[in-house]
Design an enzyme around this catalytic site. Structure first.
Site, short mmCIF file in Angstrom:
data_model
loop_
_atom_site.label_atom_id
_atom_site.label_comp_id
_atom_site.label_asym_id
_atom_site.label_seq_id
_atom_site.Cartn_x
_atom_site.Cartn_y
_atom_site.Cartn_z
N ALA A 46 -7.23 -6.15 -11.81
CA ALA A 46 -7.07 -7.69 -12.00
C ALA A 46 -5.98 -7.94 -12.89
CB ALA A 46 -8.38 -7.91 -12.85
N TYR A 48 -2.68 -7.29 -12.65
CA TYR A 48 -1.90 -7.06 -11.09
C TYR A 48 -0.96 -5.90 -11.34
CZ TYR A 48 -3.50 -11.23 -9.03
OH TYR A 48 -4.55 -12.22 -8.51
N GLU A 55 0.90 5.84 -1.83
CA GLU A 55 1.58 7.10 -2.06
C GLU A 55 1.69 7.72 -3.15
OE1 GLU A 55 2.23 4.12 -0.76
OE2 GLU A 55 3.94 3.85 0.52
N1 THU Z 1 1.10 -0.86 -0.99
C1 THU Z 1 1.00 0.43 -0.93
O1 THU Z 1 0.15 1.11 -1.30
N2 THU Z 1 1.81 1.29 -0.39
C2 THU Z 1 3.20 0.75 0.40
O2 THU Z 1 3.59 1.23 0.98
C3 THU Z 1 3.26 -0.80 0.24
C4 THU Z 1 2.55 -1.66 -0.60
C5 THU Z 1 0.17 -1.51 -1.69
C6 THU Z 1 0.25 -2.35 -2.84
C7 THU Z 1 -0.54 -3.30 -3.19
O3 THU Z 1 -1.81 -2.73 -3.52
C8 THU Z 1 -0.66 -3.78 -1.61
O4 THU Z 1 -0.33 -2.74 -0.91
C9 THU Z 1 0.10 -4.91 -1.40
O5 THU Z 1 1.39 -4.86 -1.93
#
Ligand code: THU
Length: 132
Positions: A46, A48, A55
């Site tokens: 919440a 952000y 990863e």
């Molecule tokens: N996000 C990832 O977990 N890995 C990525 O390679 C790109 C973005 C997540 C972060 C966030 O929870 C959501 O995707 C939107 O950005």
């Protein structure tokens, strides 16, 4: 682990993703140099900025279990675009695995492979600090 099995492991983590804010699930499967595999998913919050990507979640999972040398990571998303790692994740990968192979999947299950060197050229790493 076989390539297809590593891809399946990353894709299966899409179900575990906690992403009530972005509705953008991401799953990851990280293969260590000894063949051990650790998985991760994005975990949002919440507040952000407290959220973590799939990863880094997989890398933290592996490091917590005593692994710091990695060979390959598969990153699975559900969108049309290949799910490439964000800048912060690229830097965290660099810490442990400058030669990491990165396989990005889209929602159709198609893949695109990169080396970390391609995604983060001229990178800063731990050896830069060892001369001080
Ligand atoms: N996000 C990832 O977990 N890995 C990525 O390679 C790109 C973005 C997540 C972060 C966030 O929870 C959501 O995707 C939107 O950005």
């Amino acid at each position: 682990m076989k390539h297809e099995a590593l891809k399946a492991a990353a894709r299966s983590m899409l179900e575990r993703a906690y992403c009530p804010y972005s509705h953008f699930p991401v799953g990851a499967a990280l293969e260590c140099e000894d063949g051990t595999v650790y998985t991760g998913c994005n975990v949002e919050n919440a507040a952000y900025p407290a959220g973590i990507c799939a990863e880094r979640s997989a890398i933290s999972h592996a490091v917590a279990e005593g692994h710091t040398r990695f060979r390959r990571i598969v990153i699975a998303g559900k969108s049309e675009d290949f799910c490439v790692p964000c800048g912060m994740c690229r830097q965290v990968m660099r810490e442990f695995a400058p030669d990491l192979e990165i396989i990005c999947l889209n929602g159709a299950g198609e893949e695109k492979a990169f080396t970390l060197e391609q995604l983060l050229p001229h990178s800063f790493g731990p050896e830069f600090l060892s001369n001080n």
